[in-house]
Design an enzyme around this catalytic site. Structure first.
Site, PDB file in Angstrom:
ATOM      1  N   ASP A 152      -1.739   7.994 -11.017  1.00 55.12           N
ATOM      2  CA  ASP A 152      -1.044   7.083 -10.007  1.00 55.12           C
ATOM      3  C   ASP A 152      -1.055   5.533 -10.343  1.00 55.12           C
ATOM      4  OD1 ASP A 152       0.324   6.225  -7.573  1.00 55.12           O
ATOM      5  OD2 ASP A 152      -1.345   6.096  -6.706  1.00 55.12           O
ATOM      6  N   LEU A 153      -0.225   4.723  -9.865  1.00 51.29           N
ATOM      7  CA  LEU A 153      -0.277   3.211 -10.429  1.00 51.29           C
ATOM      8  C   LEU A 153      -0.936   2.534  -9.053  1.00 51.29           C
ATOM      9  CD1 LEU A 153       0.147   0.972 -12.533  1.00 51.29           C
ATOM     10  CD2 LEU A 153       2.526   0.799 -11.373  1.00 51.29           C
ATOM     11  N   ASP A 154      -0.089   2.309  -7.912  1.00 49.85           N
ATOM     12  CA  ASP A 154      -0.449   1.391  -6.906  1.00 49.85           C
ATOM     13  C   ASP A 154      -1.548   2.002  -6.058  1.00 49.85           C
ATOM     14  OD1 ASP A 154       1.660  -0.814  -6.875  1.00 49.85           O
ATOM     15  OD2 ASP A 154       2.700   0.796  -7.188  1.00 49.85           O
ATOM     16  N   ASP A 171      -4.271   7.707  -4.776  1.00 51.91           N
ATOM     17  CA  ASP A 171      -4.961   7.180  -3.720  1.00 51.91           C
ATOM     18  C   ASP A 171      -4.258   7.712  -2.324  1.00 51.91           C
ATOM     19  OD1 ASP A 171      -2.712   5.356  -4.292  1.00 51.91           O
ATOM     20  OD2 ASP A 171      -3.461   4.202  -2.837  1.00 51.91           O
TER      21      ASP A 171
END
Ligand SMILES: [Mg+2]
Length: 261
Positions: free
Chosen positions: A32-34, A205
């Site tokens: 995942d990124l953010d 997250d």
């Protein structure tokens, strides 16, 4: 514009999850990124990869023979901007990118939902609407005190639009294409080279990452939760984006340390 931020509503169970083992070169990594590779910013357009993180991701892709995929809720255009120049496959909009372009009926449902969400945003200062090509999001981090009212305003929309599902993320309500999530996206990517035959490991997250954790587990891999959010499907946990970077650096070496030496 506000964006989501990790909540402090951690459960004791999530804290008991152990650190993951070191990254192995026969894994397929879904990141995942953010909130996972990058911290949250008030305006998501401000998010950028640090030179260290760019070096780590390049090194990771090389060590895993390209089996490193960015699996994000962001739009494809956003991902291309943030990840420009990196040799990483990208899956946008939780795997639902392209649905609206292919399906006019779905697009019409999304337009109708967007109109209502914009009316809600007008009524609740601090909320704002993000329209992506195949999904629509109401962000409410700056109006968290109104969460109950927003829930009551948003949920009646769902039965009216059979093609949509409602994702409840960190201070976001996201209407997206039914049948597409990070789990289905991971499973599909695992059918393709160079991912096929490797052990999938998903790292994220938010609640939308739970689908990826479950899909990885179904393929004899596992999920790594990032941050304090309770996770039902992850087997391991890392504290924050810095811990994720250090975890990657343990395999590929640290570009910042190399530059200093
Ligand atoms: Mg995230």
């Amino acid at each position: 514009m506000p964006y989501t931020t990790p909540t402090s509503a951690a459960s004791a169970a999530s804290h008991r999850l152990p650190r993951p083992p070191c990254v192995a070169t026969d894994w397929a990594l879904f990141l995942d990124l953010d909130g996972t590779l990058c911290g949250y910013r008030d305006d998501p357009a401000d998010v950028a990869l640090t030179p260290r993180l760019r070096g780590l991701l390049s090194g990771l892709a090389a060590r895993l023979d390209g089996a490193v995929c960015i699996l994000s809720g962001r739009s494809a255009a956003d991902l291309q901007r943030v990840l420009a120049g990196l040799p990483l496959p990208q899956i946008a909009e939780h795997g639902g990118a392209g649905v609206a372009a292919r399906d006019a009926a779905y697009r019409a449902q999304l337009d109708a939902v967007e109109a209502v969400l914009r009316a809600i945003a007008t009524a609740y200062p601090g909320t704002w609407v993000e329209r992506k090509p195949s999904s629509c999001v109401l962000h409410y981090r700056a109006a968290a005190d109104h969460a109950e009212c927003l829930e009551s305003a948003v949920t009646p929309l769902l039965p009216l639009h059979a093609g949509l599902r409602l994702l409840r993320g960190l201070f976001v309500y996201e209407f997206a294409a039914r049948g597409h999530d990070k789990g289905t996206a991971l499973s599909a990517q695992m059918q393709r080279a160079p991912f096929a035959g490797r052990m999938p490991v998903a790292v994220g997250d938010d609640v939308t990452d739970e689908d990826a954790f479950a899909a990885a587990a179904a393929l004899r891999g596992f999920g790594v939760a990032v941050g304090p959010r309770a996770s039902a499907a992850a087997r391991f946990r890392l504290a924050d984006a810095d811990a994720v970077a250090d975890w990657i650096a343990a395999l590929v070496g640290d570009p910042a340390a190399t530059a200093r030496s």
